[in-house]
Scaffold this active site. Structure first.
Site, PDB file in Angstrom:
ATOM      1  N   SER A 138       0.807  -1.212   0.000  1.00  0.00           N
ATOM      2  CA  SER A 138       0.000   0.000   0.000  1.00  0.00           C
ATOM      3  C   SER A 138       0.846   1.270   0.000  1.00  0.00           C
ATOM      4  O   SER A 138       0.362   2.335  -0.405  1.00  0.00           O
ATOM      5  CB  SER A 138      -0.943   0.004   1.209  1.00  0.00           C
ATOM      6  OG  SER A 138      -0.222  -0.166   2.412  1.00  0.00           O
ATOM      7  N   ASP A 385      -3.075   6.377  11.806  1.00  0.00           N
ATOM      8  CA  ASP A 385      -2.237   5.782  10.763  1.00  0.00           C
ATOM      9  C   ASP A 385      -0.964   6.617  10.635  1.00  0.00           C
ATOM     10  O   ASP A 385      -0.979   7.713  10.063  1.00  0.00           O
ATOM     11  CB  ASP A 385      -2.995   5.761   9.437  1.00  0.00           C
ATOM     12  CG  ASP A 385      -2.183   5.141   8.296  1.00  0.00           C
ATOM     13  OD1 ASP A 385      -0.988   4.861   8.497  1.00  0.00           O
ATOM     14  OD2 ASP A 385      -2.755   4.960   7.201  1.00  0.00           O
ATOM     15  N   HIS A 388       1.194   5.359   6.384  1.00  0.00           N
ATOM     16  CA  HIS A 388       0.953   5.906   5.050  1.00  0.00           C
ATOM     17  C   HIS A 388       1.100   7.431   5.076  1.00  0.00           C
ATOM     18  O   HIS A 388       1.392   8.019   6.116  1.00  0.00           O
ATOM     19  CB  HIS A 388      -0.436   5.476   4.558  1.00  0.00           C
ATOM     20  CG  HIS A 388      -0.589   3.995   4.503  1.00  0.00           C
ATOM     21  ND1 HIS A 388      -1.146   3.251   5.538  1.00  0.00           N
ATOM     22  CD2 HIS A 388      -0.236   3.101   3.552  1.00  0.00           C
ATOM     23  CE1 HIS A 388      -1.138   1.973   5.223  1.00  0.00           C
ATOM     24  NE2 HIS A 388      -0.583   1.849   4.022  1.00  0.00           N
TER      25      HIS A 388
END
Length: 419
Positions: A138, A385, A388
Site C-alpha cells: 500500500s 495511521d 501511510h
C-alpha cells in the site's frame, strides 16, 4: 721528514674534507628523496580533504537524497487533493477532517543541487508507447496515486478512470499510448496476503520460492518500481514449500526476519536476471518508508505517535527507531547484486528524507475500513495511521526523484545522482 709529514697531513685533511662534503651531499639527497616520496604518498590525502566548490571541475555528484525541507507555500503543493479524481480515501486527509494544510507546503531541497520540478507532459513524452508499473504494497500504491494525481494536474484531456483487474490497476493515457499501472504484491513472492482487498491476514504464509504467478504480469513493463519492507516485519511467519492446494506441501513456522526477507529477494532477483529484457526495462527499488509510531524518537512521551503532529522534525540526520537498517542493507545488497549482473536498476533511498516528516501521515484523517470500537474512539492515538502518507505530500517528492532518474536519457547521466 717534517716536510713529508706535512704533505701527508694535508692530503689526509683534503681527503677528509672531500668525504665530509660527499657525506653532507648524500644526506641532503636522502632527505630530499624521503621528502618527495612522503609528499607523493600524502598528495591523494591532501587533495581528498580539500573542499570542492560546486562550480569546480570535475562536477561533484548531486545527491538528491541529502538535503532539508524548506517551507514553500508559493509553488507547493503540486496539485490539489479535491481536484484529483483518482484520489483514494486512504490518503485524502482533508476530505476526512484534517484542518491544517501546512504539511502540503514543504519542498525537498538537496544540498548540492535543485530537485527538478515535475513536468507531467515532459514525462509522458518520454513514456510515449511505454508501460510504467509500480509493484508492491500500500505504500507503493500511495506513490502510484501520487503519480496519477501529478499527471492529471497537467490538464491532459480524456483521462479515463483506472481499470481494476485482479491485482492489477491500469491507468491509461491514450494521447501518449502510455500506461501507469499498479500491481498489488506486498511480499513480491506468493502469499496468502495476495488478495488486493481481503489481505488483512495475521498468520502470513509465504511461498518463498514462488513468484511466477505475480511476475508474469510485470514482464512487458518498460519501467518497474518495486517496494517491499513493511509486510516482512512480523515476528513470526510461515514458509511454504509446495502449493497451497497440495496435500504434501511443507509448512514451517519461523522467526528469522532477515533470513526470510533475503530468501524472498533472492527469488525476486533470480527472476529479474533471467526474465527481464535488459535493453528495454529500467528497474527501481524504493527504500523503507519510515513510520512515526514512536514519539519518543523526537522527544515526546511514551505511547504517543504522529497524532496531532503538524511540524517536521528539525534535528539534522534524525533516524527513527523503527527504521530497520539491517533490512535496508539486505535490499541494497540485492540491488547491488543485480547491477553486477548487468541489470539497469537503482535503489532510491528515500528513508532519511521522509523520516523528518512526522507531520505528513493521515493519522486519524482517513476512511476506516473496519468500524472503530468505543475504546478506540476514546483514544484517537490508538488508531492513528502513522505509516501511510497524506496526499499531496511526501510521495510527491519520491515521484519527483523518480522523475529525475527517468528523464535522464543515458545510464551515465543517471549515475550522477548519488544514493
Amino acid at each position: 721528514m717534517a716536510s713529508a709529514e706535512k704533505v701527508v697531513h694535508k692530503s689526509w685533511v683534503a681527503l677528509y674534507n672531500l668525504h665530509s662534503i660527499l657525506g653532507i651531499l648524500l644526506l641532503v639527497f636522502l632527505f630530499m628523496s624521503f621528502y618527495l616520496i612522503g609528499d607523493s604518498n600524502n598528495a591523494g590525502k591532501i587533495l581528498a580533504n580539500k573542499p570542492i566548490r560546486k562550480n569546480s571541475s570535475p562536477k561533484p555528484k548531486c545527491n538528491l537524497f541529502s538535503g532539508s525541507w524548506v517551507f514553500d507555500n508559493v509553488s507547493y503543493p503540486l496539485y490539489k487533493e479535491q481536484r484529483c479524481s483518482f484520489m483514494t480515501d486512504d490518503f485524502a486527509c482533508h476530505k476526512f477532517g484534517r484542518k491544517d494544510s501546512k504539511f502540503q507546503h514543504w519542498r525537498w531541497q538537496p544540498h548540492d543541487c535543485d530537485l527538478p520540478r515535475f513536468n507531467a507532459k515532459a514525462l509522458l513524452e518520454k513514456l510515449k508507447g511505454k508501460r510504467v508499473l509500480f509493484v508492491g504494497d500500500s505504500l507503493n500504491k500511495n506513490q502510484w496515486v501520487s503519480m496519477v494525481c501529478l499527471i492529471e494536474s497537467s490538464g491532459i484531456p480524456s483521462l479515463k478512470p483506472p481499470i481494476w483487474k485482479g491485482n492489477l490497476i491500469t491507468f491509461e493515457v491514450k494521447e501518449y499510448n502510455a500506461t501507469i499501472d499498479f500491481y498489488w504484491s506486498p511480499l513480491l513472492v506468493e502469499s496468502n496476503c495476495d488478495d488486493p482487498v481481503k489481505h488483512r491476514v495475521r498468520d502470513r504464509i509465504i511461498r518463498i520460492e514462488a513468484i511466477e504467478k505475480h511476475a508474469r504480469h510485470w514482464i512487458d513493463a518498460d519501467i518497474l518500481i518495486f517496494d517491499s519492507f513493511t509486510w516482512w516485519l512480523e515476528s513470526q511467519m510461515t514458509l511454504l514449500w509446495g502449493s497451497f492446494e497440495s496435500s504434501d506441501a511443507i509448512y514451517k513456522r519461523v522467526g528469522m526476519k532477515l533470513r526470510r526477507y533475503g530468501m524472498a529477494l533472492r527469488t525476486w532477483s533470480d527472476w529479474l536476471e533471467f526474465q527481464i529484457d535488459r535493453k528495454r526495462t529500467r528497474l527501481f527499488f524504493m527504500s523503507l518508508s519510515p513510520p512515526h509510531r514512536n514519539a519518543t524518537d523526537w522527544g515526546m512521551g511514551i505511547g504517543e505517535n504522529c497524532y496531532n503532529e503538524t511540524e517536521p522534525i528539525s534535528r539534522k540526520q534524525h533516524w527513527g527507531s523503527e527504521n530497520d537498517v539491517k533490512m535496508m542493507k539486505i535490499a541494497e545488497e540485492a540491488v547491488n547484486g543485480l547491477q553486477k549482473r548487468g541489470l539497469d536498476i537503482q535503489y532510491l533511498n528515500i528513508t532519511q528524507l521522509s523520516d523528518y516528516r512526522k507531520d505528513a501521515h493521515p493519522s486519524i484523517y482517513k476512511r476506516n475500513w473496519v468500524a472503530l470500537t468505543k475504546e478506540e474512539l476514546l483514544n484517537p492515538r490508538s488508531y492513528a495511521d502513522c505509516v501511510h502518507w497524506c496526499l499531496p505530500g511526501v510521495p510527491d517528492i519520491w515521484n519527483q526523484i523518480l522523475y529525475a532518474y527517468i528523464m535522464e536519457s543515458t545510464k551515465e547521466k543517471t549515475r550522477d545522482f548519488s544514493v
